[in-house]
Design a protein around this motif. Sequence first.
Motif, PDB file in Angstrom:
ATOM      1  N   VAL A 106       0.839  -1.197   0.000  1.00 38.33           N
ATOM      2  CA  VAL A 106       0.000   0.000   0.000  1.00 38.33           C
ATOM      3  C   VAL A 106       0.871   1.243   0.000  1.00 38.33           C
ATOM      4  CG1 VAL A 106      -1.845   1.257   1.168  1.00 38.33           C
ATOM      5  CG2 VAL A 106      -1.784  -1.244   1.282  1.00 38.33           C
ATOM      6  N   ILE A 107       0.553   2.172  -0.905  1.00 42.73           N
ATOM      7  CA  ILE A 107       1.224   3.474  -0.930  1.00 42.73           C
ATOM      8  C   ILE A 107       0.186   4.531  -0.576  1.00 42.73           C
ATOM      9  CG2 ILE A 107       2.474   5.158  -2.324  1.00 42.73           C
ATOM     10  CD1 ILE A 107       3.470   2.922  -4.066  1.00 42.73           C
ATOM     11  N   GLY A 108       0.387   5.195   0.548  1.00 41.24           N
ATOM     12  CA  GLY A 108      -0.519   6.239   0.972  1.00 41.24           C
ATOM     13  C   GLY A 108      -0.117   7.583   0.400  1.00 41.24           C
ATOM     14  N   VAL A 109      -1.052   8.280  -0.208  1.00 43.67           N
ATOM     15  CA  VAL A 109      -0.760   9.599  -0.778  1.00 43.67           C
ATOM     16  C   VAL A 109      -1.662  10.630  -0.113  1.00 43.67           C
ATOM     17  CG1 VAL A 109       0.145   8.870  -3.000  1.00 43.67           C
ATOM     18  CG2 VAL A 109      -2.316   9.037  -2.690  1.00 43.67           C
ATOM     19  N   GLY A 110      -1.104  11.779   0.212  1.00 43.89           N
ATOM     20  CA  GLY A 110      -1.872  12.824   0.855  1.00 43.89           C
ATOM     21  C   GLY A 110      -1.215  13.273   2.141  1.00 43.89           C
ATOM     22  N   THR A 111      -1.842  14.235   2.798  1.00 45.70           N
ATOM     23  CA  THR A 111      -1.315  14.776   4.044  1.00 45.70           C
ATOM     24  C   THR A 111      -2.272  14.476   5.195  1.00 45.70           C
ATOM     25  OG1 THR A 111      -0.836  16.854   5.206  1.00 45.70           O
ATOM     26  CG2 THR A 111      -2.356  16.992   3.362  1.00 45.70           C
ATOM     27  N   SER A 112      -1.711  14.136   6.328  1.00 49.28           N
ATOM     28  CA  SER A 112      -2.534  13.814   7.494  1.00 49.28           C
ATOM     29  C   SER A 112      -3.191  15.058   8.089  1.00 49.28           C
ATOM     30  CB  SER A 112      -1.679  13.121   8.561  1.00 49.28           C
ATOM     31  OG  SER A 112      -0.576  13.941   8.924  1.00 49.28           O
ATOM     32  N   LYS A 113      -2.675  16.251   7.748  1.00 51.01           N
ATOM     33  CA  LYS A 113      -3.263  17.494   8.258  1.00 51.01           C
ATOM     34  C   LYS A 113      -4.531  17.878   7.515  1.00 51.01           C
ATOM     35  CE  LYS A 113       1.071  19.493   9.947  1.00 51.01           C
ATOM     36  NZ  LYS A 113       1.977  20.664   9.871  1.00 51.01           N
ATOM     37  N   GLY A 114      -4.721  17.302   6.339  1.00 54.31           N
ATOM     38  CA  GLY A 114      -5.918  17.593   5.573  1.00 54.31           C
ATOM     39  C   GLY A 114      -5.701  18.648   4.513  1.00 54.31           C
ATOM     40  N   ALA A 115      -6.487  18.560   3.447  1.00 52.27           N
ATOM     41  CA  ALA A 115      -6.378  19.517   2.346  1.00 52.27           C
ATOM     42  C   ALA A 115      -7.738  19.667   1.681  1.00 52.27           C
ATOM     43  CB  ALA A 115      -5.340  19.044   1.333  1.00 52.27           C
ATOM     44  N   ARG A 116      -7.953  20.789   1.039  1.00 48.94           N
ATOM     45  CA  ARG A 116      -9.199  21.039   0.326  1.00 48.94           C
ATOM     46  C   ARG A 116      -9.176  20.352  -1.049  1.00 48.94           C
ATOM     47  NH1 ARG A 116      -9.641  27.472   0.513  1.00 48.94           N
ATOM     48  NH2 ARG A 116      -7.501  27.197  -0.267  1.00 48.94           N
ATOM     49  N   ILE A 117     -10.366  20.066  -1.573  1.00 49.42           N
ATOM     50  CA  ILE A 117     -10.490  19.394  -2.871  1.00 49.42           C
ATOM     51  C   ILE A 117     -10.883  20.430  -3.916  1.00 49.42           C
ATOM     52  CG2 ILE A 117     -11.644  17.578  -4.176  1.00 49.42           C
ATOM     53  CD1 ILE A 117     -12.279  16.212  -1.512  1.00 49.42           C
TER      54      ILE A 117
END
Length: 360
Positions: A226-237
């Motif tokens: 599994v490769i996780g992409v993104g930030t744990s702090k959150g981001a807008r879409i």
Amino acid sequence: MFDFAHPYLLFLLFAVPVFWGLYKLARIQRRRKLRRFGNEKIVARLMPDASRYKPAIKITLQLIALAAIVIILARPRMGEREDTRQISNLEIMVAVDVSNSMLAASTDDPKSVSRLRRAKLLMEKLVENLADDKVGLVVFAGEAKTVMPLTTDFYSAKLLLNDLSPKMVRAQGTSIAEALEMCMAGLTKDENTRKVIILITDAEDHEGKAIETATEAAKQGITVDVIGVGTSKGARIPTGANSFMTDSEGNEVITAVDEKAAAELAKAGKGIYLNGADPNALSLLDKNLRSISTSDSGAVKYKVSAEQFPIFAWIALILLVIDILVIERKISWLKNVNFFSKKGQATAKTADAPQPKNEK
């Protein structure tokens, strides 16, 4: 037996006499122009540094080097050598999350590339490292879809990666379980091959029994990485220029990668979890795949023709270096030496000798 891998390239050797002819023509033209100024011997004294023989030496070095380069391109071969190559026997199904949340920034910087773009870059580099392996592609959001079955056509695989977008799947969501099931169905039943599923996702709001499906895959001998992409702090879409996705109440949707869930999924599938933002993620994944592919792989021995081009490469290199070192003007301490005429040598010595003064 001596032969060439590309014998048709030897026709380029005809360029050698052509260039030699052009050189001779240029020297004749030069001689004619000098004659306009007067007697050649007298004009030659006005150019004491001009060498008669250096240009011929340089063009000879250059043409021999050119001939050696042509032979290199034709790939000369002689004899045979035995080589051994490992057989990979690895099948890889890649499942890429194309839900709307994958359009969010992949790092804490809101201006960074999207998660989906980072997934594309990771997979493009991974495909470039594949050799004899087979790769397939599944995209998923609320539902899963196979866009490319197992193949060794890596060029087509890279083209498909460029077209990934949320529009490929109608239903939104994150149905990881369905994606894993589709990947498992896309792999062959050959017991002699090692099988791997690479899941690229932000693991947010996943639906279904993903852990149970990964566990079942491991029981069938299929590794789930599994490769996780993104930030744990959150981001807008983003949904367009300066606009972002909102919920039913008008609030901006914030999406964050669930690394804990992704790591648990990899553990259930007896694979590894990697953060896509880690600069070493690709090398770690490739190292893991190589260890899997070579664990049960075989080796094949075959004979190939022994390449002889290094010999001609050294010849060309040495000649070109000598050509650079050889300058066209005369060497100062050899100006008065004529190697081709004893008479010329005596004349040169007489010319250098002090002349007696005329006495009245």
